[in-house]
Design a protein around this motif. Structure first.
Motif, mmCIF file in Angstrom:
data_model
loop_
_atom_site.group_PDB
_atom_site.id
_atom_site.type_symbol
_atom_site.label_atom_id
_atom_site.label_comp_id
_atom_site.label_asym_id
_atom_site.label_seq_id
_atom_site.Cartn_x
_atom_site.Cartn_y
_atom_site.Cartn_z
ATOM 1 N N ARG A 92 27.887 62.767 61.455
ATOM 2 C CA ARG A 92 28.223 62.302 60.101
ATOM 3 C C ARG A 92 28.102 60.786 60.001
ATOM 4 N N SER A 93 28.627 60.094 60.990
ATOM 5 C CA SER A 93 28.565 58.634 60.953
ATOM 6 C C SER A 93 27.118 58.146 60.999
ATOM 7 N N GLY A 94 26.284 58.842 61.776
ATOM 8 C CA GLY A 94 24.878 58.462 61.853
ATOM 9 C C GLY A 94 24.143 58.677 60.550
ATOM 10 N N ILE A 95 24.362 59.825 59.934
ATOM 11 C CA ILE A 95 23.691 60.149 58.664
ATOM 12 C C ILE A 95 24.118 59.193 57.570
ATOM 13 N N LEU B 176 34.111 74.703 70.780
ATOM 14 C CA LEU B 176 34.771 74.404 69.501
ATOM 15 C C LEU B 176 35.297 72.973 69.488
ATOM 16 N N ASN B 177 35.860 72.530 70.600
ATOM 17 C CA ASN B 177 36.409 71.180 70.673
ATOM 18 C C ASN B 177 35.321 70.126 70.540
ATOM 19 N N TYR B 178 34.278 70.250 71.337
ATOM 20 C CA TYR B 178 33.240 69.219 71.327
ATOM 21 C C TYR B 178 32.383 69.271 70.070
ATOM 22 N N ALA B 179 32.286 70.425 69.434
ATOM 23 C CA ALA B 179 31.567 70.497 68.160
ATOM 24 C C ALA B 179 32.231 69.607 67.125
ATOM 25 N N GLY B 180 33.565 69.518 67.160
ATOM 26 C CA GLY B 180 34.277 68.638 66.240
ATOM 27 C C GLY B 180 33.949 67.175 66.480
ATOM 28 N N TYR B 181 33.881 66.767 67.740
ATOM 29 C CA TYR B 181 33.523 65.383 68.066
ATOM 30 C C TYR B 181 32.072 65.087 67.699
ATOM 31 N N PRO C 24 24.388 71.981 68.590
ATOM 32 C CA PRO C 24 23.917 72.531 67.307
ATOM 33 C C PRO C 24 25.051 72.890 66.355
ATOM 34 N N LEU C 25 26.198 73.336 66.878
ATOM 35 C CA LEU C 25 27.310 73.715 66.000
ATOM 36 C C LEU C 25 27.845 72.511 65.239
ATOM 37 N N GLY C 26 27.746 71.330 65.836
ATOM 38 C CA GLY C 26 28.245 70.137 65.156
ATOM 39 C C GLY C 26 27.474 69.785 63.904
ATOM 40 N N ILE C 27 26.203 70.225 63.806
ATOM 41 C CA ILE C 27 25.378 69.878 62.642
ATOM 42 C C ILE C 27 25.904 70.508 61.351
ATOM 43 N N ILE D 297 28.835 71.628 60.759
ATOM 44 C CA ILE D 297 30.178 71.101 60.509
ATOM 45 C C ILE D 297 30.085 69.717 59.879
ATOM 46 N N ALA D 298 29.142 68.896 60.363
ATOM 47 C CA ALA D 298 28.951 67.563 59.783
ATOM 48 C C ALA D 298 28.491 67.664 58.334
ATOM 49 N N LEU D 299 27.580 68.595 58.065
ATOM 50 C CA LEU D 299 27.098 68.773 56.692
ATOM 51 C C LEU D 299 28.218 69.264 55.782
ATOM 52 N N MET D 300 29.055 70.153 56.294
ATOM 53 C CA MET D 300 30.222 70.605 55.524
ATOM 54 C C MET D 300 31.171 69.434 55.253
ATOM 55 N N ARG D 301 31.326 68.587 56.241
ATOM 56 C CA ARG D 301 32.223 67.431 56.097
ATOM 57 C C ARG D 301 31.732 66.490 54.997
ATOM 58 N N MET D 302 30.408 66.456 54.750
ATOM 59 C CA MET D 302 29.851 65.585 53.718
ATOM 60 C C MET D 302 29.574 66.320 52.412
ATOM 61 N N SER D 303 29.942 67.596 52.342
ATOM 62 C CA SER D 303 29.653 68.401 51.165
ATOM 63 C C SER D 303 30.358 67.864 49.921
ATOM 64 N N ARG D 304 29.708 68.060 48.782
ATOM 65 C CA ARG D 304 30.324 67.676 47.511
ATOM 66 C C ARG D 304 31.312 68.731 47.022
ATOM 67 N N VAL D 305 31.285 69.903 47.636
ATOM 68 C CA VAL D 305 32.228 70.974 47.297
ATOM 69 C C VAL D 305 33.542 70.687 48.010
ATOM 70 N N VAL D 306 34.572 70.394 47.265
ATOM 71 C CA VAL D 306 35.834 69.936 47.845
ATOM 72 C C VAL D 306 36.434 70.916 48.852
ATOM 73 N N PRO D 307 36.553 72.221 48.548
ATOM 74 C CA PRO D 307 37.137 73.136 49.539
ATOM 75 C C PRO D 307 36.367 73.156 50.856
ATOM 76 N N VAL D 308 35.031 73.131 50.762
ATOM 77 C CA VAL D 308 34.211 73.125 51.981
ATOM 78 C C VAL D 308 34.477 71.856 52.786
ATOM 79 N N ARG D 309 34.529 70.730 52.090
ATOM 80 C CA ARG D 309 34.772 69.463 52.763
ATOM 81 C C ARG D 309 36.155 69.431 53.411
ATOM 82 N N LEU D 310 37.148 69.984 52.737
ATOM 83 C CA LEU D 310 38.507 69.983 53.269
ATOM 84 C C LEU D 310 38.633 70.889 54.492
ATOM 85 N N VAL D 311 37.940 72.018 54.469
ATOM 86 C CA VAL D 311 37.961 72.928 55.626
ATOM 87 C C VAL D 311 37.373 72.232 56.850
#
Length: 217
Positions: free
Chosen positions: A107-110, A96-101, A30-33, A35-49
């Motif tokens: 993200r790739s699936g979405i 924390l490690n596996y949430a990143g993977y 669940p934690l990966g979800i 993080i994936a949404l943040m990774r695709m965010s249009r807000v640059v700082p959120v995406r960079l974090v």
């Protein structure tokens, strides 16, 4: 020492390995979800974090991350380590490690879903939440299942890294038996147990994939 005794001792260690495996999945999936949404965010700082987090989790060894989580509270905040600190640090580092993977797999699936499906759903009057839950998510789940299964199998083997901070899982038990009995049999038994459990995981993932075969690209 009789082989049956070795199997019993290794089985006790494998219970700890299973606990690490189960708690990691419960926490990281669940934690990966978000993080994936943040990774695709249009807000640059959120995406960079999110991008930095994923890069660090995937770019540094899990063993090193366990050391960091275990020793950081003492060296940074002066918090004394307790008997439970090793177990807690192990679980936090694994999650924390596996949430990143998992986040990158999500993200790739979405992002693999054609934009036309979003547009069609909008024309039909679906809200963004309805579009994601009813149309996008079932397709994403099917597409990411092979990659997700590979990570789950890797997780089974990675539980052996917990020995590095003193968590008594199966691999550390096998090492102790090898040193005490001067025989490689415990390593062979441990390998067989890892393989048998991974085989069960492969079968389970395969059945899930078949059940999701109602949708074809």
């Amino acid at each position: 020492m009789p082989t049956t005794t070795m199997v019993t001792l290794l089985g006790s260690g494998f219970v700890t390995s299973l606990a690490i495996f189960a708690f990691t999945l419960v926490g990281a999936l669940p934690l990966g979800i978000p993080i994936a949404l943040m990774r695709m965010s249009r807000v640059v700082p959120v995406r960079l974090v999110a991008r930095a987090y994923i890069s660090i989790m995937r770019g540094t060894p899990l063993m090193l991350q366990m050391f960091a989580v275990y020793f950081a509270p003492y060296h940074l905040f002066g918090i004394q380590l307790s008997p439970d600190s090793k177990w807690q640090a192990c679980l936090v580092a694994f999650i924390l490690n596996y949430a990143g993977y998992f986040a990158e797999i999500y993200r790739s699936g979405i992002q693999s879903i054609p934009q036309g499906q979003y547009e069609a759903a909008e024309v039909l009057g679906y809200s963004r939440t309805q579009t994601f839950m009813r149309i996008i998510l079932p397709q994403v789940a099917k597409r990411i299942m092979p990659a997700l299964g590979n990570e789950v199998i890797t997780l089974v083997k990675d539980t052996s890294l917990a020995f590095s901070i003193g968590v008594a899982e199966m691999f550390s038990t096998a090492k102790a038996l090898v040193a005490a009995q001067r025989t490689m049999i415990p390593f062979g038994i441990a390998a067989a147990i890892y393989w048998a459990f991974n085989f069960l995981v492969e079968v389970a993932v395969g059945r899930i994939e078949k059940k999701m075969d109602y949708y074809r690209d």
